[in-house]
Design a protein around this motif. Structure first.
Motif, short mmCIF file in Angstrom:
data_model
loop_
_atom_site.label_atom_id
_atom_site.label_comp_id
_atom_site.label_asym_id
_atom_site.label_seq_id
_atom_site.Cartn_x
_atom_site.Cartn_y
_atom_site.Cartn_z
N ALA A 1 -35.11 -19.00 44.40
CA ALA A 1 -34.33 -18.52 45.53
C ALA A 1 -32.86 -18.27 45.17
O ALA A 1 -32.12 -17.68 45.95
CB ALA A 1 -34.41 -19.52 46.69
N GLY A 2 -32.44 -18.75 44.00
CA GLY A 2 -31.05 -18.57 43.59
C GLY A 2 -30.10 -19.64 44.09
O GLY A 2 -28.90 -19.53 43.90
N ALA A 3 -30.62 -20.70 44.72
CA ALA A 3 -29.77 -21.78 45.20
C ALA A 3 -29.47 -22.80 44.10
O ALA A 3 -28.68 -23.71 44.30
CB ALA A 3 -30.43 -22.48 46.38
N LEU A 4 -30.12 -22.65 42.95
CA LEU A 4 -29.93 -23.52 41.79
C LEU A 4 -29.97 -22.62 40.56
O LEU A 4 -30.77 -21.69 40.50
CB LEU A 4 -31.06 -24.54 41.75
N THR A 5 -29.06 -22.85 39.62
CA THR A 5 -29.06 -22.08 38.37
C THR A 5 -29.15 -23.03 37.19
O THR A 5 -28.72 -24.19 37.27
CB THR A 5 -27.79 -21.22 38.21
N ALA A 6 -29.72 -22.53 36.11
CA ALA A 6 -29.80 -23.30 34.86
C ALA A 6 -29.52 -22.34 33.72
O ALA A 6 -30.16 -21.30 33.61
CB ALA A 6 -31.18 -23.92 34.71
N GLY B 1 -25.16 -39.91 43.44
CA GLY B 1 -26.14 -38.98 44.00
C GLY B 1 -27.16 -39.69 44.85
O GLY B 1 -27.05 -40.88 45.11
N CYS B 2 -28.19 -38.92 45.25
CA CYS B 2 -29.20 -39.46 46.16
C CYS B 2 -30.31 -40.21 45.44
O CYS B 2 -31.17 -40.79 46.09
CB CYS B 2 -29.79 -38.34 47.01
N GLY B 3 -30.33 -40.18 44.10
CA GLY B 3 -31.32 -40.94 43.34
C GLY B 3 -32.47 -40.13 42.79
O GLY B 3 -33.27 -40.64 42.02
N VAL B 4 -32.59 -38.87 43.17
CA VAL B 4 -33.72 -38.05 42.73
C VAL B 4 -33.50 -37.54 41.30
O VAL B 4 -32.38 -37.23 40.90
CB VAL B 4 -33.97 -36.86 43.68
N SER B 5 -34.59 -37.51 40.54
CA SER B 5 -34.59 -36.91 39.21
C SER B 5 -35.69 -35.86 39.18
O SER B 5 -36.75 -36.05 39.78
CB SER B 5 -34.86 -37.95 38.12
N PHE B 6 -35.42 -34.75 38.50
CA PHE B 6 -36.38 -33.67 38.41
C PHE B 6 -36.25 -32.98 37.07
O PHE B 6 -35.29 -33.21 36.33
CB PHE B 6 -36.22 -32.67 39.56
N ARG B 7 -37.20 -32.16 36.74
CA ARG B 7 -37.25 -31.50 35.43
C ARG B 7 -37.17 -30.00 35.59
O ARG B 7 -37.80 -29.41 36.47
CB ARG B 7 -38.53 -31.88 34.71
N ILE B 8 -36.39 -29.38 34.71
CA ILE B 8 -36.31 -27.92 34.62
C ILE B 8 -36.67 -27.55 33.20
O ILE B 8 -36.11 -28.11 32.25
CB ILE B 8 -34.90 -27.41 34.97
N GLU B 9 -37.61 -26.64 33.04
CA GLU B 9 -37.98 -26.16 31.71
C GLU B 9 -37.63 -24.69 31.61
O GLU B 9 -38.07 -23.88 32.42
CB GLU B 9 -39.48 -26.36 31.45
N LEU B 10 -36.81 -24.38 30.62
CA LEU B 10 -36.40 -22.99 30.38
C LEU B 10 -37.20 -22.45 29.22
O LEU B 10 -37.25 -23.06 28.15
CB LEU B 10 -34.91 -22.92 30.09
N ALA B 11 -37.83 -21.32 29.43
CA ALA B 11 -38.66 -20.70 28.39
C ALA B 11 -37.78 -20.21 27.25
O ALA B 11 -36.59 -19.94 27.43
CB ALA B 11 -39.44 -19.54 28.99
N PRO B 12 -38.36 -20.07 26.05
CA PRO B 12 -37.58 -19.53 24.93
C PRO B 12 -37.10 -18.12 25.24
O PRO B 12 -37.74 -17.39 25.98
CB PRO B 12 -38.58 -19.51 23.76
N GLU B 13 -35.95 -17.79 24.67
CA GLU B 13 -35.37 -16.45 24.82
C GLU B 13 -35.22 -16.09 26.29
O GLU B 13 -35.51 -14.98 26.69
CB GLU B 13 -36.23 -15.42 24.09
N HIS B 14 -34.77 -17.05 27.10
CA HIS B 14 -34.63 -16.82 28.53
C HIS B 14 -33.25 -16.29 28.86
O HIS B 14 -32.30 -16.48 28.12
CB HIS B 14 -34.86 -18.13 29.29
N ASP B 15 -33.16 -15.63 29.98
CA ASP B 15 -31.88 -15.32 30.60
C ASP B 15 -31.56 -16.49 31.51
O ASP B 15 -32.45 -17.29 31.80
CB ASP B 15 -31.98 -14.03 31.41
N PRO B 16 -30.33 -16.59 32.01
CA PRO B 16 -30.05 -17.67 32.96
C PRO B 16 -31.05 -17.61 34.11
O PRO B 16 -31.41 -16.53 34.57
CB PRO B 16 -28.63 -17.37 33.43
N VAL B 17 -31.49 -18.77 34.57
CA VAL B 17 -32.47 -18.84 35.64
C VAL B 17 -31.73 -19.10 36.93
O VAL B 17 -30.80 -19.89 36.99
CB VAL B 17 -33.47 -19.98 35.37
N GLY B 18 -32.18 -18.46 37.99
CA GLY B 18 -31.57 -18.65 39.29
C GLY B 18 -30.33 -17.81 39.41
O GLY B 18 -30.07 -16.92 38.63
N GLY B 19 -29.55 -18.08 40.40
CA GLY B 19 -28.32 -17.34 40.60
C GLY B 19 -27.92 -17.36 42.05
O GLY B 19 -28.71 -17.67 42.92
N ARG B 20 -26.70 -17.02 42.28
CA ARG B 20 -26.21 -16.97 43.65
C ARG B 20 -25.83 -15.52 43.94
O ARG B 20 -25.22 -14.87 43.12
CB ARG B 20 -24.99 -17.87 43.82
N PRO B 21 -26.19 -15.02 45.12
CA PRO B 21 -25.87 -13.63 45.45
C PRO B 21 -24.39 -13.40 45.53
O PRO B 21 -23.61 -14.25 45.71
CB PRO B 21 -26.54 -13.40 46.81
#
Length: 142
Positions: A29-34, A122-142
């Motif tokens: 959705a673009g609300a988070l970028t990596a 923070g709120c205590g949550v942990s999560f995982r983001i996996e970026l594929a090889p040769e990726h462009d930045p993931v996500g974004g803000r309009p």
């Protein structure tokens, strides 16, 4: 009629997979970028946006290149000093384990008392983001 701000969700140390799924939806959705960048043979990652659990904004910055003492499996620095481990290559996936670092005091314990703001990260949550090889930045803000 103005809407009153909602109180922060209670602090809960969790790494339930649903938060990784929620982070993926936020990336789409673009609300988070990596992003992962490499400069001067040092790789770093930045995750920026809203937490999938508490929805507060946060930025997580980290180095992906380990500084070593130059012994075994490293590239020596000029002059034979300490070296740097090779950064993550473009052919490898990058896995980031992220913990909310919004800095907002979240209620703790059964009483629901607010946490000491100087101790909250923070709120205590942990999560995982996996970026594929040769990726462009993931996500974004309009």
């Amino acid at each position: 009629m103005t809407q009153q701000p909602q109180p922060p969700v209670p602090y809960l140390q969790t790494s339930d997979y649903r938060w990784t799924e929620a982070a993926f939806r936020l990336l789409e959705a673009g609300a988070l970028t990596a992003t992962v960048t490499a400069r001067d043979n040092i790789a770093s990652a930045v995750v920026d946006g809203v937490c999938p659990r508490c929805a507060h904004p946060f930025t997580d910055r980290r180095s992906l290149t380990a500084v070593t003492n130059g012994l075994g499996g490293t590239r020596a620095a000029p002059g034979g000093g300490p070296g740097l481990a090779e950064p993550v290559g473009a052919a490898e996936a990058v896995v980031l384990d992220v913990t909310c670092s919004c800095g907002v005091p979240h209620p703790t314990g059964e009483t629901g008392a607010a946490a000491d703001a100087t101790a909250v990260t923070g709120c205590g949550v942990s999560f995982r983001i996996e970026l594929a090889p040769e990726h462009d930045p993931v996500g974004g803000r309009p």
